[in-house]
Each structure stands twice: as C-alpha cells, then as structure tokens.
Design a protein around this motif. Structure first.
Motif, PDB file in Angstrom:
ATOM      1  N   LEU A 150       0.950  -1.064  -0.047  1.00 34.06           N
ATOM      2  CA  LEU A 150       0.117  -0.109   0.208  1.00 34.06           C
ATOM      3  C   LEU A 150       0.735   1.434  -0.183  1.00 34.06           C
ATOM      4  N   ALA A 151       1.946   1.116   0.741  1.00 35.83           N
ATOM      5  CA  ALA A 151       2.742   2.559   0.722  1.00 35.83           C
ATOM      6  C   ALA A 151       3.604   2.617  -0.587  1.00 35.83           C
ATOM      7  N   ALA A 152       3.851   1.602  -1.380  1.00 37.76           N
ATOM      8  CA  ALA A 152       4.353   1.777  -2.740  1.00 37.76           C
ATOM      9  C   ALA A 152       3.116   2.376  -3.727  1.00 37.76           C
ATOM     10  N   ARG A 153       2.011   1.774  -3.422  1.00 42.56           N
ATOM     11  CA  ARG A 153       0.997   2.419  -4.323  1.00 42.56           C
ATOM     12  C   ARG A 153       0.566   3.587  -4.098  1.00 42.56           C
ATOM     13  N   TYR A 154       0.741   4.318  -2.954  1.00 47.17           N
ATOM     14  CA  TYR A 154       0.415   5.875  -2.813  1.00 47.17           C
ATOM     15  C   TYR A 154       1.614   6.532  -2.846  1.00 47.17           C
TER      16      TYR A 154
END
Length: 466
Positions: A150-154
C-alpha cells in the motif's frame, strides 16, 4: 451453469439458484442450505464461486453461517417489513434483506466483477508456503507485506512518499474511522464534510458526538470555496474531510481548478485534512489529480478499504498517516483486530503482481457500460420527472426530482412493490438532499429494470406535492 459468457458471471447464476431455493423454503422452518462442495458439484462451478454467492446472500441478511454446520436461510419472520420504523436507514437495510426484492439502494461496485477467485487461489497457494504453525504472531497494524504494498502504491514522488510504518490496516472501515476519531480527539469537535456523504460515515460521526458541518457539492460539481473559507475563518474546525476524487454518492468530480483552489485554502489553515479514498480507483477517467497530490502531507491522513474493488472477501479498512504513530499504534493494539495474515498476504500479492490494475481496467469498463444503460433508461422514461447527475465513476446514479415530492412516501410506496431505493436524506444529517435519490446500477439476480423505473415514475407522480 457455464454459458457463452464463461464463468465470470457464474456466481450470478448461483445467486439466483440459491435465492429461488430460499424463497421456496419460507414457511417450512429453518432450512439448511447445501454445503459449498456439494453445491459446487451439483452446479458444476468452483467452490470459490459458491463461496462468493453465499457471501453476497450473507451480507444481504438472507443467510447465516454456523461454525461446522454450514449455511442456513434466515426465517421469514426475521425480515418482516418495518413500515413503522422511524429510522429510515434501518428500514432500508431490513427491506433490502427480503427475498425477491430489487435492491436499487446498494453500492456494490465489485458485484459486477469480483476478484474473489484470484484472491482465494492465491490464499490457497500461500497456505502451502506458510503452514499455520510457521506464521509469526499477528501484527497489530496489519501484515508488513500488505502495508509495504500500500505504501508503494500511494507513493508518487520523493516528497509525496509513504512507508510501511505509515500504514495501518484494520478489520473494517468503521474500526479504522473510530480510531481516527479517538486519535484526533474529534468528540464534540467541528468537522467539515462534503455533502452528500456516505451514511455510514455520518452515522459514525453522529454516534461519536462529532459536530458535523456539511459543505454541499454545488450543481456544477464544485466545492463551495467561499463557504469553506468562511467556515475556516469563523469556526474552530478540527478536521476537513474531502473525497480523493469522486464525490459519492453523487459520482461527480470537482474540476481541477476548483480542487487546486480548495487545496490552497486548506494549506493556509491549521485544520487536519482527511481524504476519503474509498472510490479513488473507480473514476472512469484515470489520471486526474487526487487531493493528496495537491496537499502537503504534514497535516494529511488518507483512509480507504479494499471492499469496493475486490468484494466482500476483502473487508479490511486501512489508514495512511505520517503522524501520531505512537497513538495510532496504541489504538490498533487496544483494538486487537483479528485479521487473517494469509488473506492480507494474498491481497498484497494482487497489488504487487499487477492483478489489481488489470482487474480495475475491466471493472471500470463494466461500470461505465452499466452506467450508460441506466442513465439512458432514466432519461428515456423519467426525463420529465428526474434530473440525472451524470456519474463520472462508481456504481450508483444520483438523481433529483424536478417536481417537489415527498421522497419518503415514494420510498414507502415502492417497498410495497418490492423495490428498495435510497432517499437522499440518508446522506445528510442536516436535512439536505430531500428531493434526491441514489439508485444503484449494479445488483444481483435478473430483474426488469425498465419496469422498476416505471414504478418509480408512477410513485413520483402520485407523491408530487402541490
């Protein structure tokens, strides 16, 4: 069961089969429904397809499960009509559970294209890789692999970046929002929200004694800059909640220049900004900037869930915040969310292997097609009665009566004809949107939508107020 449209929609056929089975059983006591394996063999479909159909029925309150015993149909006496209830939302929920009802009040985008089969397949593979006895103790903020994904996607730049330690995963969206309320100390505080607003969020704020100030979305889909400026200057606003892109249930997108102006205004004030990203992936037009792309991350928090894009097999909610790490960690530990680590790992793999992005392309196309069919029918059959806000994404259509009508009576009249709609007053705590309705263009089973819209038109004409 597997026709020319292949197995993608096999769950709909299973859903219809089970609905008929349940309807035929009423009046004959408690009905134990076939097991997953038995029904999969009987109907020649996968167990995951059966599982998804049962999950939909369970969410609608039509069936319930008993550990080690299977699924049972809900007795008819448990889902009687509640015309006398003073709580409109409760009436909507109860009547949506009745058998044979066309539920035009729901908001289930993933119903058109659930991602349950790939998710459950990945989960089975991961169970072989990670035997339960070898799994580490549950992580109170969510599995590291999912938080990293999720951190990478955002993350969109070196400045607007997120790390796994900034991500917190909870059992559901409500639980995550309750933690935000506790950490920011929103009890008795003033919070500005876009209006119309999701009824679940409004009810949660109301139950937490949050003083909600509604900022209506204007007819041109803009947020009212001057009103927000006045509120920020005259009220002690603790938090402003904005949609990342799509305002739901309107399904509208504020113009880019309006969002940029709002972002500059928010940057000048000390209020916290909470971005609702539950529908951020469901805009038909990709690439539009989100509010988080326009705001400095210093006073920004973002929340969302997986359910709208994956389906009920992924009910988890999550939060991104660079701040309050110690308070958030404490609140998540106190909640002791019991989350399946394997299910979280499977969701993380769907992100990392690109399956989510492939799925979203198909889902957006299907939603856009359904939206087109629905809006065309509305304009053809009810063009003289309703104004339709053209949806820019999502699974619903926001309409307004052109004549002054008693929408609650329209709602009650349609209940007697087995059609459930969502009156606009549900999406406000301050009596706004009384002439509006939210209609779903995704629903389970086969229904004559044109006939249902004809009933809606008749009810609108009969309840018109002089």
């Amino acid at each position: 069961m597997k026709g020319p449209r292949d197995a993608d929609f096999a769950y709909q056929a299973v859903y219809r089969y089970l609905t008929t089975l349940i309807n035929e059983s009423f009046g004959h006591g408690r009905l134990r429904l076939p097991s997953l394996r038995r029904l999969a063999i009987r109907l020649n479909v996968s167990i995951s397809t059966i599982q998804y159909a049962y999950a939909l029925l369970e969410k609608e309150g039509r069936v319930y499960s008993v550990a080690k015993s299977g699924y049972f149909a809900v007795p008819a006496s448990s889902i009687d009509l509640m015309h006398s209830s003073n709580d409109l939302l409760e009436t909507v929920y109860v009547n949506a559970r009745r058998p044979g009802v066309l539920v035009l009040s729901a908001d289930e985008p993933a119903l058109l294209q659930p991602l349950d089969s790939p998710l459950l397949l990945l989960e089975r593979e991961l169970l072989r890789q990670y035997p339960r006895q070898s799994l580490p103790f549950a992580q109170p903020y969510g599995e590291l692999e999912l938080r990293t994904a999720l951190a990478a996607r955002y993350t969109t730049s070196p400045v607007r970046c997120w790390h796994a330690d900034d991500v917190f995963v909870g059992a559901d969206l409500r639980g995550v929002l309750e933690i935000i309320i506790a950490v920011l100390g929103l009890n008795d505080a003033a919070v500005v929200v876009e209006s119309p607003c999701d009824w679940a969020i409004l009810r949660l704020f109301q139950a937490s004694c949050v003083r909600v100030i509604e900022l209506p979305v204007m007819a041109n889909s803009c947020l009212d800059f001057e009103r927000l400026k006045m509120l920020l200057e005259t009220e002690s606003v603790r938090l402003v909640m904005v949609s990342s892109g799509l305002n739901m249930p309107r399904g509208s997108l504020a113009p880019d220049d309006n969002r940029q102006a709002i972002a500059r205004l928010l940057a000048q004030h000390g209020s916290w900004v909470l971005e609702n990203d539950c529908y951020g992936e469901l805009a038909f037009e990709a690439g539009r900037p989100r509010f988080r792309d326009l705001l400095a991350p210093e006073r920004l928090m973002v929340f969302s869930s997986f359910e709208k894009i994956i389906g009920p097999e992924a009910p988890f909610g999550y939060l991104l915040s660079r701040h309050f790490s110690a308070q958030l960690q404490r609140q998540f530990m106190l909640r002791s969310f019991r989350l399946s680590p394997i299910r979280q790992k499977a969701i993380a793999r769907l992100y990392s292997n690109g399956r989510i992005d492939q799925h979203l392309q198909v889902l957006r196309r299907l939603l856009k097609e359904r939206k087109g069919q629905m809006t065309q029918l509305l304009r053809e059959r009810l063009g003289d009665a309703l104004h339709v806000v053209e949806p820019q994404g999502g699974a619903t259509v926001w309409v307004r009566s052109l004549r002054r009508v008693n929408v609650r009576r329209v709602f009650q009249r349609l209940l007697t004809q087995d059609v459930v709609i969502a009156p606009g007053e549900l999406f406000s705590l301050q009596g706004l949107h009384a002439q509006n309705l939210r209609l779903s263009h995704t629903f389970g089973g086969e229904y004559d939508l044109a006939a249902a819209l004809g009933l809606l038109g008749d009810a609108l004409r009969l309840e018109a107020m002089d």
